[in-house]
Design a protein around this motif. Structure first.
Motif, PDB file in Angstrom:
ATOM      1  N   ARG A  37       1.940   6.499  13.819  1.00  0.00           N
ATOM      2  CA  ARG A  37       2.467   6.287  15.164  1.00  0.00           C
ATOM      3  C   ARG A  37       3.505   7.353  15.509  1.00  0.00           C
ATOM      4  NH1 ARG A  37       4.169   0.448  17.364  1.00  0.00           N
ATOM      5  NH2 ARG A  37       1.922   0.301  17.188  1.00  0.00           N
ATOM      6  N   SER A  38       4.369   7.696  14.555  1.00  0.00           N
ATOM      7  CA  SER A  38       5.376   8.734  14.790  1.00  0.00           C
ATOM      8  C   SER A  38       4.723  10.072  15.117  1.00  0.00           C
ATOM      9  CB  SER A  38       6.280   8.880  13.558  1.00  0.00           C
ATOM     10  OG  SER A  38       7.000   7.695  13.312  1.00  0.00           O
ATOM     11  N   VAL A  39       3.656  10.391  14.381  1.00  0.00           N
ATOM     12  CA  VAL A  39       2.943  11.652  14.619  1.00  0.00           C
ATOM     13  C   VAL A  39       2.327  11.659  16.016  1.00  0.00           C
ATOM     14  CG1 VAL A  39       0.945  13.031  13.932  1.00  0.00           C
ATOM     15  CG2 VAL A  39       2.475  12.104  12.186  1.00  0.00           C
ATOM     16  N   LEU A  40       1.718  10.537  16.401  1.00  0.00           N
ATOM     17  CA  LEU A  40       1.055  10.468  17.702  1.00  0.00           C
ATOM     18  C   LEU A  40       2.060  10.516  18.859  1.00  0.00           C
ATOM     19  CD1 LEU A  40      -1.708   7.815  16.924  1.00  0.00           C
ATOM     20  CD2 LEU A  40      -1.983  10.285  17.190  1.00  0.00           C
ATOM     21  N   PHE A  45       4.560  13.590  23.436  1.00  0.00           N
ATOM     22  CA  PHE A  45       5.696  14.241  24.090  1.00  0.00           C
ATOM     23  C   PHE A  45       5.573  15.767  24.045  1.00  0.00           C
ATOM     24  CE2 PHE A  45       7.712  10.098  23.928  1.00  0.00           C
ATOM     25  CZ  PHE A  45       8.530  10.108  25.048  1.00  0.00           C
ATOM     26  N   THR A  46       5.050  16.299  22.947  1.00  0.00           N
ATOM     27  CA  THR A  46       4.893  17.751  22.844  1.00  0.00           C
ATOM     28  C   THR A  46       3.915  18.273  23.890  1.00  0.00           C
ATOM     29  OG1 THR A  46       5.370  17.731  20.471  1.00  0.00           O
ATOM     30  CG2 THR A  46       4.173  19.636  21.331  1.00  0.00           C
ATOM     31  N   LEU A  47       2.753  17.621  24.000  1.00  0.00           N
ATOM     32  CA  LEU A  47       1.760  18.050  24.983  1.00  0.00           C
ATOM     33  C   LEU A  47       2.285  17.891  26.411  1.00  0.00           C
ATOM     34  CD1 LEU A  47      -1.527  16.601  23.420  1.00  0.00           C
ATOM     35  CD2 LEU A  47      -0.745  18.974  23.440  1.00  0.00           C
ATOM     36  N   PRO A  82      11.996  12.405  14.589  1.00  0.00           N
ATOM     37  CA  PRO A  82      10.898  13.337  14.269  1.00  0.00           C
ATOM     38  C   PRO A  82      10.166  13.825  15.517  1.00  0.00           C
ATOM     39  CG  PRO A  82      10.875  11.482  12.756  1.00  0.00           C
ATOM     40  CD  PRO A  82      11.864  11.150  13.831  1.00  0.00           C
ATOM     41  N   ALA A  83       9.897  12.913  16.451  1.00  0.00           N
ATOM     42  CA  ALA A  83       9.204  13.296  17.684  1.00  0.00           C
ATOM     43  C   ALA A  83      10.048  14.280  18.488  1.00  0.00           C
ATOM     44  CB  ALA A  83       8.900  12.060  18.521  1.00  0.00           C
ATOM     45  N   ALA A  84      11.357  14.028  18.563  1.00  0.00           N
ATOM     46  CA  ALA A  84      12.246  14.923  19.303  1.00  0.00           C
ATOM     47  C   ALA A  84      12.282  16.303  18.666  1.00  0.00           C
ATOM     48  CB  ALA A  84      13.649  14.320  19.356  1.00  0.00           C
TER      49      ALA A  84
END
Length: 363
Positions: A37-40, A45-47, A82-84
């Motif tokens: 879930r963290s990766v997704l 957010f990156t895209l 991690p997402a940030a």
């Protein structure tokens, strides 16, 4: 520059935000592992940030406006650190690849927004939605304007005059829109998860309820039989529970039920299943290799409950349980029939003095 020039970029950003909201909603409803879930979330957010940066409004050589900072600020509160971090690094790399006189300022602005989101992570997560909180989030993306100080000196004045007011307004509206959409999606998903938990668990003890037990039983039994093992079905009942309720009240009875449930849960191994079946009755399914192992497991549970101490209204109490055990080694009987066999053994345990284990007579 008139604010009307920023409308296309703003509308494009709103479209990206809508896609982020929908993707985030799908992800919240997907029962994926924590790391996945963290990766997704990081990918979403990156895209989204790269999407807003792909078609910005240009103010000059390498100076652009888009809604990247809105998403960068909210990446940490909704995706975690991690997402940030992933989103920020990707945005920095892309901004450097675009180049231009404003590249350094662009990277600095990205770092400012990511850092703000990370620093306010706990506050934004813990605080309930409020006007003050919305204003704070609305203003955060515009702090990135400080990075304009890295532009060539002759450009700063012109860029500030052209972009400052429109950027603050656009970021403010965009941040509140994104915040509202994501929080609405998140709240809805949390409510649905909560309802599912309540539908399959006993509120008082936290154990699975009868519905969950009966749903999970066939899978557990099937897996054990496929491995050429047996399953011990335990039906357990608290002895003299009515006397506890009559003497100390139903609130005291609830304390005893919750305490006994904790003992039972503690005695379960990985792969075992224990549930509150109703009233003062509990059930368990324990994969075993023999009748002797099933009896040992039931005796261990019985003794563990009898050794536990419970405090009710300042009085220390000891309660015991009686256990009926039915060994499952095939599929010829339904769960309902197996429960009846175990119930018969339970009644026998009660009749022979309570606080004991009885094995069901072979059916």
């Amino acid at each position: 520059m008139e604010i009307s020039f920023l409308i296309p970029a703003f509308l494009q950003g709103v479209g990206v935000v809508a896609l982020v909201s929908i993707s985030y909603d799908v992800l919240l409803h997907h029962r994926s592992a924590g790391w996945l879930r963290s990766v997704l979330v990081a990918l979403i957010f990156t895209l989204a940030v790269l999407g807003t940066m792909a078609n910005p409004v240009a103010f000059g050589d390498g100076v652009f406006f888009d809604l990247r900072h809105v998403l960068l600020v909210l990446a940490a509160p909704f995706g975690g650190l991690p997402a940030a971090l992933v989103t920020g690094v990707a945005a920095c790399v892309y901004r450097l690849w675009i180049g231009g006189a404003g590249a350094a300022a662009g990277v600095a602005g990205i770092l400012i927004s990511v850092s703000l989101g990370a620093l306010t992570l706990t506050y934004l997560r813990l605080q309930r939605p409020s006007f003050k909180r919305s204003i704070l989030v609305g203003l955060m993306p515009s702090v990135s304007l400080l990075s304009l100080g890295l532009l060539p000196f002759e450009m700063i004045g012109g860029v500030l005059k052209a972009v400052a007011a429109p950027m603050v307004i656009g970021n403010f509206i965009g941040a509140i829109v994104v915040l509202t959409l994501l929080e609405r999606r998140k709240s809805q998903a949390e409510r649905e998860t909560e309802l599912q938990v309540f539908a399959h668990s006993d509120k008082l003890t936290g154990l699975p309820n009868r519905l969950k037990f009966e749903t999970a039983a066939s899978l557990l039994i099937g897996n054990a039989l496929a491995q050429e093992r047996q399953v011990a079905l335990l039906v357990m009942d608290i002895d003299h529970f009515k006397q506890v309720n009559d003497t100390f009240g139903h609130a005291a009875g609830d304390v005893i039920l919750a305490d006994v449930a904790r003992v039972l849960k503690r005695e379960m191994r990985d792969g075992d299943l224990v549930a509150r079946y109703g009233g003062e009755e509990f059930v368990a399914l324990i994969p075993v290799d023999s009748e002797a192992e099933a009896h040992v497991a039931a005796e261990r549970i019985c003794k563990s409950v009898s050794r536990s101490r419970h405090e009710v209204r300042g009085v220390k109490l000891t309660v015991t349980i009686s256990i009926g055990v039915q060994l499952i080694d095939g599929t010829e009987f339904s769960l309902h029939e197996l429960m009846e066999f175990a119930d018969g053994a339970l009644y026998s345990a009660k009749a022979h003095g309570r606080n004991r284990v009885e094995l069901a007579v072979a059916a």
